[in-house]
Scaffold this active site. Structure first.
Site, PDB file in Angstrom:
ATOM      1  N   LYS A 137       1.272   3.522   4.567  1.00  0.00           N
ATOM      2  CA  LYS A 137       0.624   3.627   5.878  1.00  0.00           C
ATOM      3  C   LYS A 137       1.422   2.894   6.947  1.00  0.00           C
ATOM      4  O   LYS A 137       1.553   3.366   8.072  1.00  0.00           O
ATOM      5  CB  LYS A 137      -0.794   3.056   5.779  1.00  0.00           C
ATOM      6  N   LYS A 139      14.274  10.912  -5.424  1.00  0.00           N
ATOM      7  CA  LYS A 139      15.572  10.285  -5.160  1.00  0.00           C
ATOM      8  C   LYS A 139      15.378   8.803  -4.899  1.00  0.00           C
ATOM      9  O   LYS A 139      14.314   8.372  -4.485  1.00  0.00           O
ATOM     10  CB  LYS A 139      16.203  10.891  -3.889  1.00  0.00           C
ATOM     11  N   GLU A 163       0.540  11.915  -4.967  1.00  0.00           N
ATOM     12  CA  GLU A 163       0.180  11.396  -3.658  1.00  0.00           C
ATOM     13  C   GLU A 163       0.379  12.456  -2.582  1.00  0.00           C
ATOM     14  O   GLU A 163       1.451  13.051  -2.507  1.00  0.00           O
ATOM     15  CB  GLU A 163       1.060  10.178  -3.315  1.00  0.00           C
ATOM     16  N   HIS A 190      -1.623  15.565   9.533  1.00  0.00           N
ATOM     17  CA  HIS A 190      -2.733  15.557  10.484  1.00  0.00           C
ATOM     18  C   HIS A 190      -3.080  14.096  10.749  1.00  0.00           C
ATOM     19  O   HIS A 190      -2.922  13.260   9.864  1.00  0.00           O
ATOM     20  CB  HIS A 190      -3.951  16.279   9.881  1.00  0.00           C
ATOM     21  N   THR A 208      -0.308   8.064   2.066  1.00  0.00           N
ATOM     22  CA  THR A 208      -0.420   9.051   0.993  1.00  0.00           C
ATOM     23  C   THR A 208      -1.738   8.850   0.261  1.00  0.00           C
ATOM     24  O   THR A 208      -2.012   7.759  -0.245  1.00  0.00           O
ATOM     25  CB  THR A 208       0.734   8.921  -0.021  1.00  0.00           C
TER      26      THR A 208
HETATM   27  P1  ADP Z   1      -2.802   3.501  -0.858  1.00  0.00           P
HETATM   28  O1  ADP Z   1      -1.744   2.673  -1.512  1.00  0.00           O
HETATM   29  O2  ADP Z   1      -4.200   2.961  -1.053  1.00  0.00           O
HETATM   30  O3  ADP Z   1      -2.705   4.948  -1.250  1.00  0.00           O
HETATM   31  P2  ADP Z   1      -1.632   4.278   1.705  1.00  0.00           P
HETATM   32  O4  ADP Z   1      -0.890   3.352   2.612  1.00  0.00           O
HETATM   33  O5  ADP Z   1      -0.816   5.283   0.943  1.00  0.00           O
HETATM   34  O6  ADP Z   1      -2.517   3.385   0.720  1.00  0.00           O
HETATM   35  O7  ADP Z   1      -2.732   5.005   2.589  1.00  0.00           O
HETATM   36  C1  ADP Z   1      -3.485   6.047   2.011  1.00  0.00           C
HETATM   37  C2  ADP Z   1      -4.851   6.224   2.632  1.00  0.00           C
HETATM   38  O8  ADP Z   1      -4.740   6.462   4.052  1.00  0.00           O
HETATM   39  C3  ADP Z   1      -5.548   7.459   2.082  1.00  0.00           C
HETATM   40  O9  ADP Z   1      -6.248   7.184   0.877  1.00  0.00           O
HETATM   41  C4  ADP Z   1      -6.484   7.861   3.234  1.00  0.00           C
HETATM   42  O10 ADP Z   1      -7.751   7.230   3.078  1.00  0.00           O
HETATM   43  C5  ADP Z   1      -5.787   7.323   4.485  1.00  0.00           C
HETATM   44  N1  ADP Z   1      -5.151   8.353   5.324  1.00  0.00           N
HETATM   45  C6  ADP Z   1      -5.276   8.416   6.685  1.00  0.00           C
HETATM   46  N2  ADP Z   1      -4.578   9.430   7.190  1.00  0.00           N
HETATM   47  C7  ADP Z   1      -3.980  10.072   6.146  1.00  0.00           C
HETATM   48  C8  ADP Z   1      -3.118  11.222   6.057  1.00  0.00           C
HETATM   49  N3  ADP Z   1      -2.734  11.912   7.160  1.00  0.00           N
HETATM   50  N4  ADP Z   1      -2.686  11.598   4.808  1.00  0.00           N
HETATM   51  C9  ADP Z   1      -3.067  10.903   3.724  1.00  0.00           C
HETATM   52  N5  ADP Z   1      -3.871   9.807   3.745  1.00  0.00           N
HETATM   53  C10 ADP Z   1      -4.338   9.384   4.949  1.00  0.00           C
HETATM   54 MG    MG Z   2      -0.886   6.087  -1.160  1.00  0.00          MG
END
Ligand code: ADP
Ligand code: MG
Length: 157
Positions: free
Chosen positions: A23, A109, A81, A86, A29
């Site tokens: 994030k 990669k 993931e 969006h 993801t």
């Molecule tokens: P984690 O390690 O918990 O997966 P991330 O940093 O990968 O943390 O963030 C994932 C979370 O962000 C998702 O579970 C979802 O709740 C939120 N999220 C918000 N916007 C999106 C997006 N466009 N695509 C995927 N996940 C999103």
């Molecule tokens: Mg994630």
């Protein structure tokens, strides 16, 4: 190869990942649970894929997806993931994510730098956007799979 498994339909709960800071990179993801990942064909290649995704009974959006080795399990299990192309107002942990994987971009990669990783992902996103506008991929956006009752978990079909 990857193609013989596609299109691949999958539905499952969004769980907490292992906090790799996706994030913070601007590319969150949504992770599937271990149980959902186990239901994937064991011989599906790791790498970057694209397709369509929908949270709960929301709109269907373009997505890029990584099937990779899960560092949390010492790389003996896979992780799946989904980055939905969006901008969401809020996180959606605990919600049901429905996806159809329609195409394959590249294998996993290793990158020399964070910048190299981010630009590769940016290119993957652009490639996914282009591919998904082609009729053979676009048609799956309208698939009945996305209109089945919420909560019904169907892996493949
Ligand atoms: P984690 O390690 O918990 O997966 P991330 O940093 O990968 O943390 O963030 C994932 C979370 O962000 C998702 O579970 C979802 O709740 C939120 N999220 C918000 N916007 C999106 C997006 N466009 N695509 C995927 N996940 C999103
Ligand atoms: Mg994630």
């Amino acid at each position: 190869g990857a193609m013989r498994h596609l299109p691949y339909f999958c539905r499952g709960e969004v769980v907490k990942g292992f906090g790799r800071g996706s994030k913070e990179l601007g590319i969150p993801t949504a992770n599937f649970s271990e149980q959902v990942v186990e239901s994937f064909p064991s011989d599906i290649p790791t790498g970057i894929y694209y397709g369509w995704a929908c949270v709960g009974n929301g709109d269907v959006h373009k997505m890029v997806l990584s099937i990779g080795w899960n560092p949390f399990y010492k790389n003996i299990k896979k992780s799946v993931e989904t980055h939905i192309i969006h901008t969401f107002k809020e996180d959606f942990y605990g919600e049901i994510l429905s996806i159809v994987i329609t195409g394959y971009i590249r294998p996993e990669k290793n990158f020399d730098s964070l910048d190299a990783l981010i630009s590769a992902i940016q290119e993957d996103i652009e490639e996914a956007k282009r591919q998904l506008d082609l009729p053979e991929h676009l048609k799956l956006k309208e698939d009945n799979f996305f209109h089945l009752p919420e909560g019904k978990i169907v892996n493949n079909r």
